[in-house]
Design an enzyme around this catalytic site. Structure first.
Site, short mmCIF file in Angstrom:
data_model
loop_
_atom_site.label_atom_id
_atom_site.label_comp_id
_atom_site.label_asym_id
_atom_site.label_seq_id
_atom_site.Cartn_x
_atom_site.Cartn_y
_atom_site.Cartn_z
N LYS A 107 0.85 -1.20 0.00
CA LYS A 107 0.00 0.00 0.00
C LYS A 107 0.88 1.25 0.00
O LYS A 107 1.58 1.53 0.96
CB LYS A 107 -0.90 0.06 1.23
CG LYS A 107 -1.91 1.21 1.13
CD LYS A 107 -2.53 1.60 2.44
CE LYS A 107 -1.72 2.57 3.23
NZ LYS A 107 -1.68 3.94 2.69
N GLY B 213 3.49 2.77 13.84
CA GLY B 213 4.32 1.58 14.09
C GLY B 213 3.91 0.89 15.38
O GLY B 213 3.81 -0.35 15.44
N GLU C 61 10.31 14.93 16.08
CA GLU C 61 10.66 14.91 14.67
C GLU C 61 9.81 15.96 13.94
O GLU C 61 8.59 15.92 14.00
CB GLU C 61 10.38 13.52 14.10
CG GLU C 61 10.85 13.36 12.68
CD GLU C 61 10.60 11.96 12.13
OE1 GLU C 61 9.61 11.33 12.52
OE2 GLU C 61 11.43 11.50 11.33
N GLU D 9 4.08 6.44 15.75
CA GLU D 9 2.72 6.24 16.27
C GLU D 9 2.03 5.05 15.60
O GLU D 9 1.52 4.14 16.25
CB GLU D 9 1.98 7.54 15.95
CG GLU D 9 0.72 7.82 16.68
CD GLU D 9 0.10 9.08 16.07
OE1 GLU D 9 -1.12 9.08 15.87
OE2 GLU D 9 0.87 10.04 15.77
N GLU E 28 10.35 0.56 10.28
CA GLU E 28 11.35 1.61 10.11
C GLU E 28 10.60 2.91 10.33
O GLU E 28 9.77 3.31 9.52
CB GLU E 28 11.95 1.50 8.71
CG GLU E 28 13.30 2.17 8.59
CD GLU E 28 13.16 3.54 7.99
OE1 GLU E 28 12.94 4.47 8.78
OE2 GLU E 28 13.24 3.66 6.76
N CYS F 229 13.52 10.26 7.21
CA CYS F 229 13.43 9.79 8.59
C CYS F 229 14.81 9.81 9.26
O CYS F 229 14.91 9.95 10.47
CB CYS F 229 12.81 8.41 8.65
SG CYS F 229 13.48 7.31 7.42
#
Lengths: 329, 477
Positions: free
Chosen positions: B183, B240, B388, B238, B257, B291
């Site tokens: 997706k 993850g 982040e 979040e 990741e 990231c």
């Protein structure tokens, strides 16, 4: 001021024009070594990566025409052959005065660059214009002569009317770490130049590492060089984009510390318009737009002008007409 | 003062072969999904690019069943050398269609064309080439004889590197003999659907690769599907955590990741000019939507002032604007939502007393843009040092000793990457041993290669992608 001594003996090197911390840096040989070795290192991979990035800027149409004309105005049109004759110099001077006779709007080049014995011919040939006459003194290209000879060489060129002196540093002294000797020699030549501008040729191809290029650049600026120049054109590699970039960083750092503007001259190996434009992009983005003037950036070249003129015609006419429409020299 | 105005050099938009509508890809066919179609937007202009069919939970089930069939009947039992041929073919087709993919990626994501062209697409092709080579050598990869594929892999990828993240996920999965249902992100589905077309061009057996565009609910339905053997997710911490809760106790494999807040440490003996380049590349590459971006700059106090001055000079030369212009260094922010988040966090930086510096570069009149920004006087306790930001915003902190640098660098719940700048080799090794991060770059930043494993610690996730370590995530060993 430093004494115009012709010996290698260390004398009082306090240079009044230098701000406090920099005049300390040249106080004696040990201080000079500490200063040069205390400069930030240069990472080869990073420097070359940035140069590759600068080379991808897309300069077209109006921007390209502007860049071509700017590059032409920065050219030190050069002939440095053993076979040089007055005729060759006069022929080059004619091209310097009017690079493209079909297009009178082409700017003149910055200077004509010749060996000392041909300075008089060159001066005569560019009389009445603002084209400078540069001469390679100090036992060019090797620099392997007694200092008295080098200074005499310089004085002769200046007396003959050279407005700019391109000197070579003693690479042997530099590579053995005798920085003080190199410093004093540059200072002495600067003294001998009088009002002529001094360009200091580092011959970066022989200095081998980027760290050395940075140190030699600082050394030349500390000693009073008006320009730092990459190469004689007799050693390969000559001017490369990473080396030019490094020198541009140095003059920018010099300006930040002293407020003084010094110039950069890549020489040798720049033969195409594309390559010249890449160097201008580096000037623009590394040192800054203030350096985009013949007063602070020069390109030493013999065949580059021909390509610049061809590309200029192509931009103007919309098609290439081939090398025969531009004079060889 | 002379000026050097670069001419605009826009890449042709026509190369993208943009179509008004796109369908999802299931069992080797492009089909209309039964979800509500979404419109994907060009963030540089906020114009609608295309309408994209999306999946519903029923379509998820169809796709997983197609992948299972393909796994059982064809792909799972195919010799590795044969699988390798398909992967090589896909890699070559990515190269052949590289300009189309680069322009489409730039349009859909907002990233500068030069980054899509020089980084995203070539690295994506490299991942397929690399893994194609592994397909028939898995027995010799050090996992013992005959490592087995896992089965059907559900993969969910983010919007920052749509094609590259797809390659990171699909290439190792296929090389190891798994089939996939992927997706792509809601805001950047287009290159994944062109990739589906490449799979068809490569005559990949139906069902081996299935692409389901959709929003987060489809991702959730996909990872929760009971017939999935392996889940791989790249995205926010979040989400993850949610996926971890979903899969807990099911025995299904998972790699994550997630986010990061990487420290880029500059010691006083660093090659300063190159450190400046590395810092710029670390945080302004891909508008900071990375990231592993070097978003926390830790500078030794003795060089902080000098470095900051150089940094400002350099950042002011960055050209922000039309992503399709080859001279653009920083493109558009991917979505309005993301732009709002960057603005909100930057405002928090002001409120907490950090010193904001913004590049004086001109910004386009329309579209989603954010000028490169540097916060100095940042303290460890501020939000902009902890959270982040995922945008072109750098936080600068200082340190006095190497121990303090490492302590500050590790003082984060994340641990994806770090950078060390020093001319001293022993200090690089000393720092790299102590930094808790999946990747530590020395005198460089943001360098990627299919042979180098990439992944995180703690809230940056677990598992590795790339290299030999990355294969393990798709093998039963």
């Amino acid at each position: 001021m430093a004494s115009p001594s012709t010996t290698t003996e260390a004398s009082d090197r306090t240079v009044s024009a230098l701000p406090g911390d920099l005049s300390d840096a040249v106080r004696d040989d040990a201080a000079l070594r500490r200063f040069l070795h205390g400069l930030p290192g240069v990472d080869q991979v990073g420097l070359e990566q940035r140069s590759a990035g600068l080379a991808t800027r897309s300069i077209k149409k109006a921007a390209k025409l502007w860049a071509i004309d700017t590059a032409i105005s920065m050219v030190d049109l050069t002939t440095l052959e053993g076979a040089d004759t007055p005729g060759k110099v006069r022929s080059l001077a004619a091209k310097a005065r009017r690079p493209d006779s079909d297009h009178p709007d082409v700017p003149r080049v910055a200077a004509l660059c010749v060996y000392p014995d041909l300075v008089e011919v060159a001066v005569d040939a560019v009389r009445g214009t603002d084209i400078g006459v540069a001469s390679v003194a100090t036992a060019f290209p090797s620099g392997r002569a007694h200092r008295d000879v080098k200074l005499a060489d310089t004085r002769h060129a200046v007396a003959a009317g050279a407005t700019e002196i391109d000197m070579v540093i003693d690479r042997g002294a530099f590579l053995t770490g005798r920085y003080g000797q190199v410093f004093e020699e540059i200072q002495a030549v600067k003294q001998a130049c009088g009002s002529a501008h001094l360009k200091v040729i580092l011959e970066t191809g022989e200095l081998a590492t980027y760290d050395n290029v940075r140190r030699a650049s600082w050394l030349a600026l500390l000693a009073g060089g008006d320009f730092i120049k990459t190469s004689t054109g007799k050693v390969s590699p000559a001017a490369t984009l990473p080396v030019t970039q490094l020198m541009l960083q140095t003059v920018r750092d010099w300006h930040d510390r002293t407020g003084q503007l010094r110039g950069v001259k890549p020489a040798g190996g720049i033969r195409t318009t594309k390559d010249a434009i890449r160097h201008l992009v580096a000037v623009h983005e590394v040192a800054g737009p203030d350096w985009l003037t013949p007063d602070l950036f020069r390109i030493g070249a013999s065949s580059l002008l021909t390509d610049l003129l061809m590309q200029r015609r192509a931009q103007r006419n919309g098609h290439y007409s081939g090398p025969d429409y531009v004079t060889v020299d | 003062m002379p000026t050097f105005e670069y001419a605009p050099a826009p890449e042709s938009r026509d190369l993208a072969n943009l179509r008004p509508s796109y369908q999802m890809f299931v069992d080797g066919k492009f089909v209309d999904g039964t979800g509500r179609p979404l419109k994907t937007v060009n963030p540089a202009t906020e114009e609608v690019l295309a309408e994209v069919a999306t999946a519903s939970p029923d379509d998820v089930d169809l796709a997983v069943r197609a992948a299972r069939r393909a796994y059982d009947r064809v792909w799972g039992r195919m010799p590795g050398a044969e699988r390798g041929k398909y992967l090589f073919r896909i890699a070559r087709l990515i190269q052949e269609r590289s300009r189309e993919l680069a322009v489409l990626e730039s349009l859909d994501n907002g990233k500068p064309i030069k980054e899509a062209r020089d980084t995203d697409v070539p690295t994506a092709a490299a991942h397929f080439f690399h893994h194609a080579g592994w397909a028939d050598k898995l027995d010799y990869a050090g996992y013992g004889p005959e490592p087995r594929p896992l089965g059907v892999a559900a993969q969910v990828i983010p919007w920052n590197f749509p094609l590259l993240m797809l390659a990171w996920k699909i290439a190792p999965a296929l090389a190891c003999g798994n089939t996939v249902v992927l997706k792509p992100a809601e805001t950047t589905p287009l290159t994944a659907l062109v990739f589906a077309d490449i799979c068809r061009q490569a005559e990949l057996p139906p069902g081996v690769v299935n692409i389901l565009p959709g929003a987060g609910d489809i991702g959730a339905a996909l990872v929760a599907h009971p017939d999935v053997d392996k889940v791989a997710f790249t995205g926010s911490t979040e989400v993850g955590k949610e996926i971890t809760r979903t899969l807990a106790g099911t025995g299904r494999r998972l790699t994550l990741e997630l986010g990061g807040k990487a420290a880029n440490i500059v010691f006083d003996d660093a090659p300063l000019d190159q450190a400046v380049e590395g810092i710029v590349n670390g945080i302004f590459f891909n508008q900071g939507h990375v990231c592993c971006a070097g978003s926390r700059l830790l500078v030794q106090e003795s060089v902080a002032e000098e470095l900051l001055a150089k940094l400002h000079t350099r950042i002011a030369t960055l050209r922000v604007g039309d992503p399709l212009d080859k001279n653009t260094d920083v493109g558009a922010i991917n979505s309005r939502e993301q732009l709002d988040k960057i603005v909100e966090l930057s405002d928090a930086g002001d409120a907490e007393g950090a010193q904001r510096w913004t590049s004086p570069c001109p910004l386009p009149d329309r579209g989603l843009f954010f000028a490169p920004t540097v916060f100095s006087e940042v303290q460890q306790s501020m939000r902009i040092a902890k959270e982040e930001i995922f945008g072109p915003v750098l936080s600068v902190l200082t340190f006095r000793t190497p121990d303090e640098a490492v302590a500050k660098a590790n003082n984060t719940p994340y641990g994806l990457s770090a950078g060390v700048w020093t001319e001293k080799g022993s200090r690089i090794l000393w720092a790299a041993q102590r930094l808790r991060a999946g990747v530590v770059w020395a005198n460089t930043f943001n360098r990627f290669d299919p042979t180098a494993p990439f992944g995180g610690y703690r809230e940056s996730g677990f598992g590795r992608e790339g290299g030999r370590a990355g294969l393990e995530a798709y093998l039963d060993v």
